[in-house]
Design a protein around this motif. Structure first.
Motif, PDB file in Angstrom:
ATOM      1  N   ASN A  44       0.726  -1.273   0.021  1.00 29.55           N
ATOM      2  CA  ASN A  44      -0.161   0.134   0.047  1.00 29.55           C
ATOM      3  C   ASN A  44       0.938   1.310  -0.133  1.00 29.55           C
ATOM      4  O   ASN A  44       1.742   1.312   0.803  1.00 29.55           O
ATOM      5  CB  ASN A  44      -0.810  -0.228   1.216  1.00 29.55           C
ATOM      6  N   TYR A  45       0.506   2.257  -1.041  1.00 30.30           N
ATOM      7  CA  TYR A  45       1.406   3.400  -1.103  1.00 30.30           C
ATOM      8  C   TYR A  45       1.756   4.111   0.299  1.00 30.30           C
ATOM      9  O   TYR A  45       2.803   4.616   0.589  1.00 30.30           O
ATOM     10  CB  TYR A  45       0.673   4.622  -1.999  1.00 30.30           C
ATOM     11  N   LYS A  46       0.395   4.283   1.047  1.00 26.49           N
ATOM     12  CA  LYS A  46       0.572   5.169   2.165  1.00 26.49           C
ATOM     13  C   LYS A  46       1.549   4.367   3.370  1.00 26.49           C
ATOM     14  O   LYS A  46       2.319   4.976   3.945  1.00 26.49           O
ATOM     15  CB  LYS A  46      -0.721   5.354   2.780  1.00 26.49           C
ATOM     16  N   LYS A  49       5.053   4.986   2.186  1.00 23.74           N
ATOM     17  CA  LYS A  49       5.495   6.009   2.622  1.00 23.74           C
ATOM     18  C   LYS A  49       5.839   6.358   4.098  1.00 23.74           C
ATOM     19  O   LYS A  49       6.982   6.624   4.719  1.00 23.74           O
ATOM     20  CB  LYS A  49       4.629   7.154   2.275  1.00 23.74           C
ATOM     21  N   ASP A  50       4.759   5.830   4.816  1.00 24.21           N
ATOM     22  CA  ASP A  50       5.332   5.954   6.428  1.00 24.21           C
ATOM     23  C   ASP A  50       6.371   5.231   6.902  1.00 24.21           C
ATOM     24  O   ASP A  50       7.118   5.630   7.538  1.00 24.21           O
ATOM     25  CB  ASP A  50       3.790   5.479   7.075  1.00 24.21           C
TER      26      ASP A  50
END
Length: 445
Positions: A44-46, A49-50
């Motif tokens: 998942n992109y988020k 990134k996190d």
């Protein structure tokens, strides 16, 4: 599993190779590549990134010791964050009821029925439980029969009512039967359903309310990638399940589901399925999985699998035979069976640090012992117990009976004799003898 991600992460860390210290510039470049690797693995992109934001924050706040290279420090930080991302610690099943009830949920084709059998087998073998499997998939053709076949494979009884479509009644009757007959775990296999199918979702919600399970598990096919995460979220919103089971992790999967699902649904991954055999089930250990993703192997799990097959009395018996140079082909065959029970050969080898990468492009047949077993099984009981009587005519008969040739039979017998000599020096018994044999290499068939 995770082979592509492992390779990409390794390349990312090489960006720091030769650097004397961690700086915002080289960390940014490394983490950009790490983020891209995670996204390519269907994370998942988020979440990706996190994850890289946290790694950067930790990396910039650390001083690099003179004995540690920046790349090594980055691997350590990424390892710890990967483990945390997947849950930090292994989470056990809560089996407090009398009987305890486990409700299985998930999409059709996710592997619920097979996993139900694997779980029953694990609880029976490792925790000495007395499980009962319950057939509550009343819609899919042959689903009930499939569960009966699975139950027979693992030696666990199955309760079903083929004429009934009322899953609540079936489950309640099964629980009553378990109480009456002293079975302490009831595993309820349900029909696969879509989150958008309101009627089917309402059915499993009602079933959960009616039987109040100790554990509700969501079974998901890890090969479906990010879709698995989205589906898990929808199911969790309706069922508030207790944990996730990832199946088919031995397949050609990018692994994104394992890395994303814990964060998105905030529920632990409790088990993973690693093959088709009923023994191919592992408790999910986040730190060990992080080891494997970063190419560090998983020697702890390998030792645990070996210990599960280790029989102390058998080891003592073998030790006495070895010391008297009486180790025979029956004993040899028994050791092979123990190795096979531990799981897929390539998967086992990949648990050894540094070995997994070397085997990446090799096609290791899970039937690697097939030719050896065929030769041994073509021997008479007397020949197995007295290898010294294997003269030329006997060897020719064995070759013909096993579908091999005389050269292969001679090679196996020669190597067996060499192994027997080495094993005479072994005092630990059990798996030690097999390790010596493996050092000498097996004949190829």
């Amino acid at each position: 599993m995770f082979e592509n991600l492992s390779d990409r992460l390794e390349r990312s860390f090489k960006i720091l190779k030769g650097e004397g210290k961690i700086t915002e510039i080289n960390v940014a470049e490394t983490l950009k590549d790490v983020r891209r690797a995670l996204l390519d693995a269907d994370v998942n992109y988020k979440v990706a990134k996190d994850f890289t934001d946290r790694v950067k924050e930790k990396a910039m706040g650390m001083n690099v010791l003179t004995a540690i290279k920046p790349g090594q420090l980055m691997v350590k930080i990424v390892h710890d964050e990967l483990a945390e991302l997947m849950g930090g610690e292994a989470v056990e099943l809560k089996l407090n009821g009398k009987p305890s009830i486990v409700l299985m949920s998930g999409l059709q084709g996710s592997g619920k029925t097979t996993f139900s059998g694997k779980l029953a087998n694990m609880l029976k073998q490792k925790q000495h439980k007395k499980p009962l499997l319950v057939a509550c998939d009343v819609y899919r053709p042959a689903a009930i029969q499939q569960l009966h076949v699975v139950g027979e494979q693992v030696g666990v009884p199955v309760y079903s009512e083929p004429e009934s479509k009322n899953v609540i009644d079936i489950a309640r009757h099964a629980i009553a039967k378990a109480k009456a007959e002293g079975q302490d775990v009831v595993i309820v296999d349900t029909a696969g359903r879509l989150a958008v199918d309101e009627e089917m979702m309402q059915e499993i919600e009602s079933l959960k309310q009616a039987i109040t399970p100790d554990e509700t598990l969501f079974v998901v096919d890890s090969m479906t990638g990010q879709d698995a995460v989205n589906t898990a979220k929808e199911f969790n919103d309706r069922l508030d399940f207790d944990g996730v089971v990832l199946t088919k992790l031995d397949g050609d999967t990018r692994g994104g589901a394992a890395l994303s699902i814990r964060t998105v649904v905030t529920k632990p991954i409790k088990f993973v399925g690693t093959g088709e055999k009923m023994e191919a089930i592992d408790v999910f250990h986040p730190a060990r999985m992080a080891d494997r993703i970063l190419g560090m192997g998983d020697i702890v799990s390998l030792v645990e699998r070996a210990q599960e097959q280790f029989d102390e009395e058998e080891a003592k018996r073998l030790q006495k035979k070895i010391q008297k140079n009486k180790f025979d082909f029956d004993d040899f065959l028994g050791q092979i069976q123990q190795i096979k029970k531990m799981g897929n050969i390539k998967d086992l080898a990949a648990m050894i640090p540094g070995v997994g990468k070397q085997l990446k492009d090799l096609d290791i047949d899970d039937n690697a012992f097939k030719g050896i077993e065929a030769i041994i099984r073509s021997m008479t009981p007397k020949e197995r117990q007295n290898p010294e009587i294997l003269n030329q005519s006997r060897r020719m008969r064995i070759a013909k009976g096993s579908g091999t040739n005389i050269q292969e039979v001679n090679r196996l017998i020669k190597q067996f004799e060499q192994t027997r000599k080495m094993m005479k020096m072994v005092t630990s018994g059990g798996m030690g003898g097999m390790r010596n044999m493996m050092r000498g290499g097996l004949p190829k068939f």
